[in-house]
Design an enzyme around this catalytic site. Structure first.
Site, PDB file in Angstrom:
ATOM      1  N   PHE A  84      29.026  45.072 -34.387  1.00 46.27           N
ATOM      2  CA  PHE A  84      28.273  44.949 -35.456  1.00 46.27           C
ATOM      3  C   PHE A  84      27.489  46.404 -35.548  1.00 46.27           C
ATOM      4  CE2 PHE A  84      24.108  44.139 -37.304  1.00 46.27           C
ATOM      5  CZ  PHE A  84      24.564  43.570 -38.723  1.00 46.27           C
ATOM      6  N   ASN A 186      18.914  39.592 -32.104  1.00 45.94           N
ATOM      7  CA  ASN A 186      19.426  39.722 -33.462  1.00 45.94           C
ATOM      8  C   ASN A 186      20.744  39.140 -33.678  1.00 45.94           C
ATOM      9  OD1 ASN A 186      19.828  40.823 -35.993  1.00 45.94           O
ATOM     10  ND2 ASN A 186      20.647  42.689 -35.239  1.00 45.94           N
ATOM     11  N   PRO A 187      20.789  37.924 -33.858  1.00 42.73           N
ATOM     12  CA  PRO A 187      21.667  36.973 -34.140  1.00 42.73           C
ATOM     13  C   PRO A 187      22.648  36.992 -35.255  1.00 42.73           C
ATOM     14  CG  PRO A 187      20.027  35.503 -34.638  1.00 42.73           C
ATOM     15  CD  PRO A 187      19.500  36.823 -34.422  1.00 42.73           C
TER      16      PRO A 187
END
Length: 296
Positions: A84, A186-187
């Site tokens: 990500f 920060n899932p």
């Protein structure tokens, strides 16, 4: 050349075409963006290289993949397929965690769903006294995380500890239970029904973006496990979707082991993350009700 590049990017729907055109040009010319006006013109080979990069960007391949890195606070992190790309809004959560960590002489900080290592490595750089543990389950993301961790250690930052694990594991980091001073996460939190930009849909890992039907499949267990990991008075910060403005604070309150629950907005004014403290007495305020939210 830059103006032509900006027009091509704008036609493709890129949000900041001029800025990105300048970044791509600076990358090809190997000069800082601020010195573009002083740079020599493009050679034929550099023109071809820029054209190739623009050709990829107009298909909405992330700019950071083209450049090979993403800026995050004071860091440049290697990123690419399988991890990500860290976002500017997450810098606010990291900054809050850094301030909380600085309240301790030798803090223990845990970063869950670490991805590229952005939060963990920012803490390690800015709070040299901290022991930082970064947890990630994706093998692809772990490759980038370990690469960035090694790079920052070589640059002189305090090394972080990388743990390959699923943050929803009820026994996660059992050896650290009751000892963590700051826990940041920060899932994946985007609800499955939400349409995301092409850069996200086509390139960010699905498991790092979507958090189930309501976006809370990872956040729910993290709230519970974090309460077991944090020391009395320890701080938790969790990033969330802007539709979770009430839900995530409600999960924290409903758990019963947190107080000082706060909601926070990003620089655009959107609900973006929530924070809380582990009750100083280390107990529940009442029965755990983590499943009871305004979306249930």
């Amino acid at each position: 050349m830059i103006a032509r590049t900006a027009r091509a990017l704008a036609a493709a729907g890129v949000e900041a075409p001029r800025a990105e055109a300048e970044q791509l040009a600076a990358y090809v010319l190997e000069v800082p963006r601020g010195r573009l006006a002083l740079a020599d013109g493009f050679t034929p080979a550099q023109r071809d290289r820029l054209a190739a990069l623009v050709g990829r960007r107009v298909t909405r391949e992330p700019l950071q993949h083209l450049l090979g890195s993403a800026g995050f606070r004071h860091l440049e992190l290697a990123v690419g397929p399988g991890v990500f790309v860290p976002r500017p809004e997450t810098e606010l959560l990291a900054g809050w965690g850094i301030e909380r960590a600085r309240e301790h002489a030798a803090p223990l900080v845990v970063d869950l769903c670490s991805g590229s290592g952005a939060i963990a490595l920012a803490v390690a750089q800015e709070v040299p006294a901290a022991r930082v543990v970064a947890v990630e389950r994706s093998p692809a993301a772990l490759t980038w995380l370990r690469r960035n961790a090694a790079g920052r250690a070589a640059a002189g930052d305090r090394p972080i500890e990388v743990v390959a694990a699923d943050v929803t594991d009820p026994d996660l980091l059992a050896d650290l239970a009751g000892r963590v001073d700051v826990l940041l996460c920060n899932p994946p939190y985007v609800p499955r029904s939400v349409t995301v930009p092409p850069e996200v849909a086509g390139h960010d890992p699905d498991e790092a973006v979507f958090g189930g039907a309501d976006g809370l499949d990872v956040i729910r267990p993290v709230v519970g496990r974090a309460a077991a990991l944090l020391c009395p008075g320890g701080a938790i910060g969790i990033e969330h979707d802007d539709t979770h403005a009430a839900t995530v604070p409600a999960l924290l309150r409903g758990d019963g082991r947190y107080d000082r629950v706060q909601a926070h907005r990003d620089l655009a004014g959107r609900p973006r993350w929530a924070s809380a403290s582990r009750r100083a007495d280390g107990t529940h305020a009442g029965p755990a009700r983590a499943w009871q939210t305004d979306s249930s």
